[in-house]
Each structure stands twice: as C-alpha cells, then as structure tokens.
Design a protein around this motif. Structure first.
Motif, PDB file in Angstrom:
ATOM      1  N   GLY A 161      78.655 153.330  66.471  1.00  0.00           N
ATOM      2  CA  GLY A 161      78.300 153.283  67.882  1.00  0.00           C
ATOM      3  C   GLY A 161      77.122 154.188  68.183  1.00  0.00           C
ATOM      4  O   GLY A 161      76.681 154.990  67.345  1.00  0.00           O
ATOM      5  N   THR A 162      76.613 154.073  69.401  1.00  0.00           N
ATOM      6  CA  THR A 162      75.425 154.840  69.787  1.00  0.00           C
ATOM      7  C   THR A 162      75.742 156.286  70.120  1.00  0.00           C
ATOM      8  O   THR A 162      74.858 157.136  70.083  1.00  0.00           O
ATOM      9  CB  THR A 162      74.741 154.169  70.984  1.00  0.00           C
ATOM     10  N   GLY A 163      77.007 156.590  70.487  1.00  0.00           N
ATOM     11  CA  GLY A 163      77.462 157.967  70.523  1.00  0.00           C
ATOM     12  C   GLY A 163      77.275 158.748  71.802  1.00  0.00           C
ATOM     13  O   GLY A 163      77.510 159.957  71.798  1.00  0.00           O
ATOM     14  N   GLU A 164      76.885 158.113  72.917  1.00  0.00           N
ATOM     15  CA  GLU A 164      76.764 158.883  74.163  1.00  0.00           C
ATOM     16  C   GLU A 164      78.113 159.432  74.631  1.00  0.00           C
ATOM     17  O   GLU A 164      78.182 160.475  75.282  1.00  0.00           O
ATOM     18  CB  GLU A 164      76.172 158.019  75.284  1.00  0.00           C
ATOM     19  N   VAL A 165      79.170 158.703  74.298  1.00  0.00           N
ATOM     20  CA  VAL A 165      80.536 159.142  74.600  1.00  0.00           C
ATOM     21  C   VAL A 165      81.343 158.974  73.320  1.00  0.00           C
ATOM     22  O   VAL A 165      81.180 157.985  72.598  1.00  0.00           O
ATOM     23  CB  VAL A 165      81.176 158.309  75.735  1.00  0.00           C
ATOM     24  N   ARG A 166      82.222 159.943  73.042  1.00  0.00           N
ATOM     25  CA  ARG A 166      83.031 159.864  71.834  1.00  0.00           C
ATOM     26  C   ARG A 166      84.516 159.896  72.182  1.00  0.00           C
ATOM     27  O   ARG A 166      84.935 160.617  73.098  1.00  0.00           O
ATOM     28  CB  ARG A 166      82.710 161.029  70.886  1.00  0.00           C
ATOM     29  N   ILE A 167      85.278 159.102  71.446  1.00  0.00           N
ATOM     30  CA  ILE A 167      86.731 159.142  71.544  1.00  0.00           C
ATOM     31  C   ILE A 167      87.197 160.289  70.650  1.00  0.00           C
ATOM     32  O   ILE A 167      87.022 160.241  69.430  1.00  0.00           O
ATOM     33  CB  ILE A 167      87.351 157.810  71.100  1.00  0.00           C
ATOM     34  N   THR A 168      87.770 161.309  71.238  1.00  0.00           N
ATOM     35  CA  THR A 168      88.156 162.493  70.465  1.00  0.00           C
ATOM     36  C   THR A 168      89.624 162.472  70.039  1.00  0.00           C
ATOM     37  O   THR A 168      90.003 163.208  69.136  1.00  0.00           O
ATOM     38  CB  THR A 168      87.888 163.774  71.268  1.00  0.00           C
ATOM     39  N   ARG A 169      90.433 161.657  70.686  1.00  0.00           N
ATOM     40  CA  ARG A 169      91.847 161.576  70.298  1.00  0.00           C
ATOM     41  C   ARG A 169      92.426 160.254  70.787  1.00  0.00           C
ATOM     42  O   ARG A 169      92.091 159.781  71.880  1.00  0.00           O
ATOM     43  CB  ARG A 169      92.635 162.744  70.889  1.00  0.00           C
ATOM     44  N   VAL A 170      93.301 159.678  69.972  1.00  0.00           N
ATOM     45  CA  VAL A 170      94.063 158.490  70.358  1.00  0.00           C
ATOM     46  C   VAL A 170      95.535 158.793  70.082  1.00  0.00           C
ATOM     47  O   VAL A 170      95.886 159.247  68.984  1.00  0.00           O
ATOM     48  CB  VAL A 170      93.619 157.247  69.573  1.00  0.00           C
ATOM     49  N   GLU A 171      96.393 158.551  71.072  1.00  0.00           N
ATOM     50  CA  GLU A 171      97.822 158.816  70.912  1.00  0.00           C
ATOM     51  C   GLU A 171      98.636 157.636  71.402  1.00  0.00           C
ATOM     52  O   GLU A 171      98.254 156.967  72.373  1.00  0.00           O
ATOM     53  CB  GLU A 171      98.248 160.066  71.687  1.00  0.00           C
TER      54      GLU A 171
END
Length: 410
Positions: free
Chosen positions: A265-275
């Motif tokens: 992805g382009t990386g302007e926003v990152r998913i830091t955790r998925v639960e």
C-alpha cells in the motif's frame, strides 16, 4: 520390532557433509580424511517414535525442520547416520513430483515400470491399469512421454500409480499441492478409505486443516528434533500458535509491526493492530458458530487522509467468505490528521464451519466508485483464528445462512 507396528524409529540422526566447492570432495579423499574440506549439517537428531499399523500420522514443522529427510529415511532412499529405523510392510511413496518416472517413457510405460519396482507382476498391473487410468484422468496423454506433461498430469499419474499398488504404508510429502481441487477431493476420499482398510498413512503437509481432517496423531519437528507428539488437533494448534508467536517476535526484533511481511500500500495510514473480540470484549483466537464478535482495526494516520476501512474473512485457501467495509455499512470514509489514531470496530456474527480462517484488513481510497481503489494499507493474514465444530449438527459448507424449510406432499 512388535508386529503391531508399521514404523519404528529410535534415536534417528541424519548428518550431511556439505562441501563448498565440487573439488573439495576429491581433496578430502586424497588426504584420507586427515584434512577436512567440508562442514556438517544435521537435518535430524535423536528422533524417536512408533507408528502403529493402520494409523494415519501427520509430520508437521516449519521449512527446514527435517520432514522430507525423515520421509526419505523411512522409504530407504537415505541411510541414517546413526540410530535405527525399522519398517514392516510394502511402502508406496509420493515424495517428489514424478519421482521415479523416466521422462522419455510414456505414462503407460512408467506405470508398468513402477509396478515392477514394487514387485507387482505385469499381469496384475494389467488388471489394475484401467483403474489407474481412470483415477489419473489424463486421457490420451497416457501414451505420450511424461516429459510433455504438466505438473498436474505428473502428480495425477504418480498418485494413481501409488495408491493402486496395494501398499501397506503410504508416504505422502505435499504431493497434492499442485493438484486441482477436484483431484485433491478424490485423493482425500481415497486416503480415508485407506484408513478404513487399515493401511498406514504418513502425511507431510503445511495445511493444518488437512492434518486435522486426515490424521489421528501428528509429529511436530523443529530444527531436526522431535519437539512434540500427540493428537493431530493439538499438534496443529501448537504449530499454528508457535508460528504466529515466532512471526510476532521476528517483527518486534526488527522494529516492525507483525504484519510487515504481508502488507502493501501507499502507506499514508497504517493498520497497527487487528483483534477479534468475543462477547466479553476479550481477544480470542478460537470462536464458535454463530458467536457475536467484534473485529477491531487500529489505525495510525501518518498524513491527513480519508480512507475506507474493510475486513474480509478468508478460508485456508484464501477464498474470501464474508466481510464488510465502512462504506458498505453506511459510515463512509474514516478521516484523520497526521499523528492521529483511530479505532474502527465491526460488530458481526461468525456463521462459519470449523477450521482455520484468516482476516485480510484493508484501507483504501476509492478512485472510481464501485470499480477501482488505491490501496493505502493491505494487510494479509492480519489475524488467524479457528472455528470449533458446530453442535449438535455439523456444518458441511464453509458459511451457513439460515433457511426456512417446507415439506409437503408432491
């Protein structure tokens, strides 16, 4: 060796000599071993276990753990460095795609050649040939040289020849990975028949669903050692748990999130955790059919951005089964400025059959509505979890949605 055992392994060790240059082997021979031109690699060390006749046993472990070496030792292709290995019965092996086939022979000729190697008279192979040809289902290619075969044709013919050789012990090393879905299903049915007939099956696979479905026990190898042996479901869960833990540990050591090896992805926003959260707001890795659940995504905004947040639940073949997006649920994009963090939660139920599943988490910016988007963060295997078997009635489909049923006279 007790008569009830098919395979008995005691303190088995296999060490390879690795030479850095082809000429080093000659140099070492000329020095009569006084000078060493090689290093040693121990693929298996002090491995012990017994396999009873009629058992179906899985061999699991990460790449390089010694699984294939172990199977080659059982088949007699390799000789152990130390320890003892005893086998009671005729072995049919699927260790490598097309192994033992002469590429210049036709498929038909290779089938009879394999029968001769197994000690089966030609007259008996002729009686079995129609069944082998029907199982392989490669048509006129049976009379073509196998060098012209696709990988799928190779494995079809190899499997068909092996399972119609009346083995006492069948050895399978990921040989079905290249077969199509219909052929894999046919093989699984045959393996189950083997189990019912009391034939011993030793099966190597990275697919824990297959290990659970086919095997009674599993042997978990790690770096050449027998780490654990026990019921297949328990060993599969241990393997998955430790594999996930190792991935998290490696990521933390490198200063990255656990998913960096599986994201783009382009990386302007990152998913830091998925639960995955249960009804009690507790993270879980095992759920039951119909369970109310929450899928929580934590987002970190590196620049000002508006993104659509999505999750998709996939099966072990990465087929998307269910999922949703903030746009689909009428929420629209999630907005944030640089340095802000957001939490997105999807409240859902889990209408899934038993087995292993994974979550694909996605952040995107629509380009053409309902047609194309730019991926800002696309995280594969963001979370892996398992569904337990539905009770009292088992599911036979991956996803179940309730139906109204009417029964009437015709």
């Amino acid at each position: 060796m007790p008569s009830e055992l098919a395979v008995s392994v005691q303190n088995l060790t296999k060490t390879y000599r690795i030479f850095g240059h082809p000429g080093d082997r000659i140099r070492q021979a000329l020095t009569f071993g006084r000078k060493r031109f090689h290093r040693e690699f121990t693929a298996l060390q002090d491995v012990s276990f017994d396999i009873r006749k009629g058992e179906t046993v899985g061999i699991i472990g990460r790449n390089g753990s010694g699984k294939s070496t172990l199977l080659q030792l059982i088949c007699g292709i390799l000789k152990p460095t130390s320890g003892t290995l005893r086998v009671n019965g005729r072995i049919a092996a699927l260790l490598e795609l097309g192994a033992g086939f002469n590429p210049e022979f036709t498929g038909r000729e290779n089938v009879f050649f394999q029968g001769a190697v197994m000690g089966i008279p030609r007259e008996e192979m002729e009686r079995r040939f129609d069944d082998i040809a029907a199982f392989a289902d490669i048509g006129e290619f049976l009379d073509q040289p196998v060098r012209t075969y696709s990988s799928g044709m190779f494995v079809r013919l190899a499997v068909a020849a092996a399972i119609h050789s009346d083995p006492d012990i069948l050895i399978v090393d990921e040989a079905l990975a290249v077969g199509d879905i219909a052929f894999q299903a046919k093989c699984m049915t045959m393996f189950r028949r083997f189990c019912e007939q009391g034939i011993t099956v030793v099966f190597v696979s990275h697919d824990m669903n297959t290990i659970r479905a086919l095997c009674e026990r599993a042997i978990y190898l790690e770096q050449g050692h027998n780490k654990a042996t026990g019921p297949a479901s328990e060993m599969a869960e241990l393997y998955l748990r430790e594999t996930r833990a190792a991935s998290r540990s490696d990521a933390q050591t490198n200063g990255n999130s656990p998913d960096d090896g599986f994201r783009q992805g382009t990386g302007e926003v990152r998913i830091t955790r998925v639960e995955l959260l249960d009804e009690n707001d507790m993270p879980c890795t095992e759920a039951h059919f119909g369970q109310n659940a929450r899928i929580r995504l934590e987002l970190a905004f590196l620049t000002p951005c508006e993104v659509v947040a999505s999750y998709y639940i996939r099966d072990d073949k990465h087929l998307i089964l269910i999922g949703s997006t903030t746009a689909l649920e009428g929420h629209g994009p999630v907005k944030g400025n640089a340095g802000e963090r957001k939490i997105v939660e999807f409240f859902t139920t889990l209408p899934l059959m038993e087995g292993a599943f994974n979550i694909l988490a996605v952040l995107s910016v629509p380009l053409v509505p309902n047609r194309s988007a730019r991926f800002v963060d696309f995280v594969e295997n963001a979370l892996v979890f398992r569904m337990s078997e539905r009770s009292p009635v088992k599911l036979w489909s991956k996803v179940y949605i309730g139906n109204d049923v009417v029964v009437r006279d015709a």
